[in-house]
Structures are given as C-alpha cells and as structure tokens.
Design a protein around this motif. Structure first.
Motif, PDB file in Angstrom:
ATOM      1  N   TRP A 227       0.824  -1.206   0.000  1.00  0.00           N
ATOM      2  CA  TRP A 227       0.000   0.000   0.000  1.00  0.00           C
ATOM      3  C   TRP A 227       0.862   1.260   0.000  1.00  0.00           C
ATOM      4  N   TYR A 336      -4.422  -2.928 -11.064  1.00  0.00           N
ATOM      5  CA  TYR A 336      -5.768  -2.524 -10.665  1.00  0.00           C
ATOM      6  C   TYR A 336      -6.796  -2.960 -11.705  1.00  0.00           C
ATOM      7  N   TRP A 362      -6.453   5.710   0.585  1.00  0.00           N
ATOM      8  CA  TRP A 362      -6.758   4.531   1.401  1.00  0.00           C
ATOM      9  C   TRP A 362      -8.234   4.532   1.773  1.00  0.00           C
ATOM     10  N   VAL A 370      -8.357  -1.207   1.430  1.00  0.00           N
ATOM     11  CA  VAL A 370      -7.551  -1.251   0.206  1.00  0.00           C
ATOM     12  C   VAL A 370      -7.215   0.173  -0.226  1.00  0.00           C
ATOM     13  N   GLN A 371      -6.161   0.269  -1.006  1.00  0.00           N
ATOM     14  CA  GLN A 371      -5.784   1.516  -1.650  1.00  0.00           C
ATOM     15  C   GLN A 371      -6.499   1.563  -2.990  1.00  0.00           C
ATOM     16  N   ILE A 399      -9.973  -0.894  -8.029  1.00  0.00           N
ATOM     17  CA  ILE A 399      -9.486  -1.607  -6.851  1.00  0.00           C
ATOM     18  C   ILE A 399      -8.349  -2.533  -7.250  1.00  0.00           C
ATOM     19  N   ALA A 403      -8.402  -8.137  -5.096  1.00  0.00           N
ATOM     20  CA  ALA A 403      -9.594  -8.048  -4.259  1.00  0.00           C
ATOM     21  C   ALA A 403     -10.896  -8.185  -5.039  1.00  0.00           C
TER      22      ALA A 403
END
Length: 598
Positions: A227, A336, A362, A370-371, A399, A403
């Motif tokens: 992160w 991402y 964040w 999550v960032q 995201i 994730a």
C-alpha cells in the motif's frame, strides 16, 4: 529429467497423443520455448533450474534461461499469471493473451513463483524477484477470497459478470498450493550469499541470517507495502562486522513494467527511489537491480527505502492483439481493475482518455481496507433502451485486482478501453429482430470455473471476431444429442424481407468445433421452409461464412446446424470437463461468434 523427449519410452492416453502436454516433445536441454500444461511445465522448470545450479552444467542453465525469457517476453499476463489456453491449461503462442478466457490457473501461479525464486538463486538478479512479486500480489493473491473460503481455479482479467469463486471443484489442487506458499513465504523475503545479505521482498518481518564468519544478524523490517512505499530495515549483528547489503529496487520503480518489451508504461514518472542509512542519504549504487550498501554494520543500524508509488498507465506490446486500444493501471506492484460495484454496475463500458488524471487514497471500510485509484474518465451509456450509445463523464474507482469478486458476480476489467469502439455495453437485438431463441435454450449455468462467456447475445453483439478461437468476447455454444436438430432463431417485430446471412463459427481448439453443415430456413405460416440459396453453404474457420438466397418476406429466420460428431476414447482427456474419461464418448458440439442477416 533427461529421459524426456526420447523415443521408446512407454506413454499412454493423452501423453501419447500430445507430448507437449507433459513437456515430453523434445529433450529438456533442447527446449527453448514454454509449451504444454503450465502447472506441469513450471514443476519441471523448477528442478531444471536446481540442476543447473547444483551441477553447473551449462546446457541446463541455457535451457532454463531460454524458457524463462520466452515466458516473460511473450506469454506472461500483466498480473504475472500464465496459461492462455483452456484446453490442456496450456501456454499459447507468443503474444496470445486473451483476457476473458485466460486460464491462469492458481496452481500455475504458485509454480511460477517457486520457479522464479530458483532462477533468482541461480542468477542473483532482481528481474526474477520482480516477476515473483508481480505474481504474488496479483495473479496468485486473487485466487482466494478475502474470507478465505472461496477460490478461483482460473483467474481471468475480464468478466461479463457470470463468473465467481467456488467452494469446491473436482480438481481441488489450488487451495493447498496457496497454503504451501503462505507457509513458506518467509523464506522468500531474504537471501544470503558468501558475502552479502539480500532484501528481496518488502514484508513486515523478523529474521536471523548466519554469515560465513559465524556472526548472526537479526533483521527487523517494518512496512505497509504494497500500500505504501516506505520500508525501514533495522540490523542487529551480534558483533560489528563489514558485509554487503543488497536491497532490491523493483523494476516498477525503475520505469520497467517487466523485463522485455511485452509491457511498457504509457506515461513518464520523474520520481526516483531514495535510500537513507542511519538517517543520512545514501547513494543508490545499483548492481543487477539492487542498491549495494557496503559498510561495517553495528547493532541498531537502519536502512530506510522510499519507493514512490504514482498511478501508472500500462500498455501492451502491439502484437498482443486483444489489448490494442486499451490501457491498464498499476500502482507500485499492484495491478488494478474496474469492478461493477464501484462503477454504477458496469466496468466494460469505461473509456480512459489519454489525458485522464489519477489519484490514490486509502479506503479502510472497503474490502477489508484497500488503496483505491480514482480518476475522471468516460462511460458509454445507452439512453432510454435505444440503440444509441453516448459518452458520459464518469468517476472511475479502481481496486487492486487481488480483491475482485468478493461482492458477488459482475463486470470486471483489467484492460480498460482507451478507444470508444473497444468499450462494451450489453447489446440489444438490432432491428428488425424482436426475440432470439435456440433449441438449447438461452440460459446457461456453468460450474464456476469455465465457459463464463457463453451467452446467446454473442449472435448479435456486432463484434468482428479476431479468429474462430476468439474468446475475447461472447460466444454461443450448443451440445445437441445425437438424432436431434440444433437451431437458433431470430423472430422479427413485423414481416421483413431477407436475402443473405453470415455466420462466424466458434472453434475453441478443444471440444467445440466447426459444424459439418448448416442451412437457413424461413417461417411460412406455421411451417419452416429452407431458403433457395443461390450459392453453396460453406463451413470455414476464421472468416464469415456468407450465403445469398432468393429474397423472402417472413416473420422469422432460423439457422439450422448439423454438428460434426467426434469420438473420444476412454483414457483420453475428453468432454465436457476436459478430464480423463472412463468410457468412449461421442460428442456433438458447435458454437457461434456472430450471426448476421440482411
């Protein structure tokens, strides 16, 4: 190892039919390309690399190096995953990297991580840890849900929304490999040679390293990586002693997505990594991707590394046909994706203009923390259920890929359109079509790890396929029983005059193949009659199969198909699940990528 690729060795079943399936097509030391089943391949390349290190034989090293370069330069997904082709879960050709149908088995990601660790031990260069890290935080990490109770077998980079993790499948190999890696991850963070201590991964940890002199060095690492890019490393040797610290500077922090030219950053970043030793700026003396620090170390010495993490755009090599006109986003080591819950229920309709600006922050309440990446982009939207699509401003929320699929099935995209024609909005049947039907029905329910892009909307989505094996978009597949007639049908809003049809057949190089024959029928009252074609029906791959016929005015057209029947023998890998079958099977399966009429 040395027995592979030689004649006279007994082989049965699939191993005898396709010897690349087990990397048995040629002697290992003569192999220079990654082929065959990806899990089996990496589990062979691991001991191949070990033998290169342990024996010093150059032919082993050369084979390992050539195969590794072929993977990283031609066959590696941006997420670090491998395995382009569903059938045999295998490597594809160079630059063949479909996103929707990407197999990318979690087990193959595990094997790729272990193999790159061995390649690092052989060569002591960061390029192998760069690949390892990319797999670890992306293509491997997404294989398990955030709750730890659902799993991916394959890990695609695109979804139309009918794919999600499963609780159990008949090939439960992936979850144990996740456990194996997590249990051994501590041994991947640091390494030691005769005169150096390596810091390869940035993970909060405590370790002890024994130097050849008999001295023991305790290492404490503190970081919120991936992160944040701040890393603090404290060293506590039992006694003061000179030795070399080699701290990895990741390729992504040196403006290199991966070794080779498969991917590159589409933007420039002037931010540079910085290094402090005991709170004083240190020189970045680079060696094989490492910052080399030589000094006499004492208890309490501290190394601080700062790795800037701007949001970067990534583009693929132009030879990756599916990724043309698209862009991906990366921050630090994380790839991402856009996912539906954050983007008004869609992800495939997004357009990322060249001048879009991105920020990162964040979100502790989202996905266990999550960032996220945000930015002003555009979205294609349909208005009032019409055929017209308009570009509208949209606030993108992306995201980490690791994730996705923790909030139910929906659209997802790693590679987002940078050109309007690459964006996708669920199609409506074009005029004059009112309804679409088939003898096999239109609803498909699958097992959760295969065929998620099988959808009757493929017939009229207007996409020009790349080839008959194109799995970058939707297709429609049917499996009629012997003796039954297979058909798809367009019903019109009112009588319409028709005189031609075009069909693009789907062939997945597995069990779904081009049919034996086809014809067009029109509805006359309650009866279906064949059209009077003025040219013969053709069955060919990788092209539209067109037929012209005497004009008919009708309320419906039907495409009737006779599939080819294929025999699969017991002991082969056979349909429907690409598993070894225990009895001879006759199989009739065909598919359509597009059916156009005029």
């Amino acid at each position: 190892m040395d027995g592979r690729g030689k004649d006279g060795y007994p082989r049965a079943g699939e191993y005898a039919i396709d010897r690349t399936y087990a990397q048995d097509h040629t002697p290992v030391v003569k192999q220079d390309e990654a082929v065959g089943h990806c899990v089996r391949a990496t589990f062979l390349y691991i001991p191949l690399t070990d033998l290169a290190a342990l024996t010093g034989r150059p032919e082993y090293r050369e084979a390992a190096d050539k195969i590794w370069e072929d993977v990283v330069h031609h066959k590696l997904y941006l997420t670090g995953s491998i395995g382009s082709i569903r059938f045999h879960e295998q490597f594809g050709s160079a630059y063949e990297l479909p996103n929707l149908s990407a197999w990318n088995e979690t087990c193959a990601s595990y094997g790729n991580i272990v193999w790159n660790q061995r390649m690092f031990q052989l060569h002591q260069a960061t390029r192998y840890i760069d690949v390892l890290e990319r797999v670890l935080y992306n293509g491997f990490a997404d294989g398990v849900s955030l709750k730890g109770d659902r799993f991916f077998y394959q890990n695609p980079l695109r979804s139309f929304g009918n794919y999600e993790r499963f609780e159990w499948i008949d090939v439960p190999c992936c979850p144990p490999n996740v456990v194996r890696l997590m249990a051994s991850l501590g041994s991947y963070i640091y390494a030691q040679s005769s005169d150096s201590v390596y810091v390869n991964l940035f993970i909060a940890s405590n370790a002890k390293v024994s130097l050849p002199s008999g001295n023991t060095v305790a290492i404490q690492q503190e970081t919120r990586y991936p992160w944040e890019g701040a890393v603090s490393i404290r060293l506590d040797p039992e006694r003061a002693e000179p030795f070399t610290m080699l701290v990895r500077i990741p390729g992504w922090a040196r403006n290199e997505v991966l070794p080779g030219d498969l991917y590159e950053y589409a933007d420039k970043s002037e931010e540079k990594p910085t290094l402090n030793v005991n709170d004083r700026p240190g020189e970045l003396r680079m060696e094989r991707g490492y910052a080399r620090i030589e000094r006499k170390w004492t208890r309490g010495d501290k190394v601080e590394l700062h790795l800037p993490m701007p949001v970067r755009r990534v583009k693929a090599n132009a030879q990756v046909r599916e990724d043309r006109g698209t862009v991906a986003l990366q921050r630090g080591p994380l790839v991402y994706c856009a996912e539906w819950p954050d983007n008004d229920g869609h992800a495939l309709n997004l357009i990322v203009p060249g001048n879009a600006k991105f920020e990162s922050h964040w979100r502790p309440e989202l996905l266990n923390g999550v960032q996220v990446v945000t930015g002003n982009v555009e979205a294609l939207q349909r208005e009032d259920n019409s055929s017209e699509l308009k570009r509208q401003p949209h606030q993108l929320v992306a995201i980490p890929y690791l994730a996705w699929s923790n909030r139910g099935p929906g659209e997802m995209a790693v590679w987002m359109s940078s050109e309007p024609q690459k964006a996708w909005v669920a199609p409506l049947p074009p005029d004059p079509i009112h309804a679409v039907r088939s003898s096999g029905g239109v609803q498909k329910v699958w097992t959760g790890y295969n065929d998620q892009n099988d959808d009757i909307r493929a017939l009229y989505d207007g996409k020009d396929p790349i080839s008959s094996a194109d799995e970058s978009c939707l297709y429609f597949r049917m499996r009629p029983e012997p003796g039954t007639v297979a058909w798809v049908e367009y019903e019109f809003k009112s009588p319409a005059k028709m005189s031609s049809a075009q069909v693009y057949w789907f062939d997945d190089r597995r069990f779904c193949r081009v049919p034996r024959s086809w014809r067009v029928l029109y509805k006359d009252g309650d009866a279906w009659k064949p059209v009077a074609n003025v040219e013969p029906y053709v069955v060919a791959k990788d092209k539209f199969n067109a037929v012209r016929f005497a004009p008919v005015t009708t309320v419906a057209l039907r495409l009737e198909v006779e599939p080819a029947t294929r025999l699969y023998k017991a002991g082969q890998i056979g349909p429907p699940a690409a598993m070894f079958i225990d009895k001879d099977t006759q199989w009739r399966e065909f598919g359509l990528l597009e059916w156009r009429i005029s």
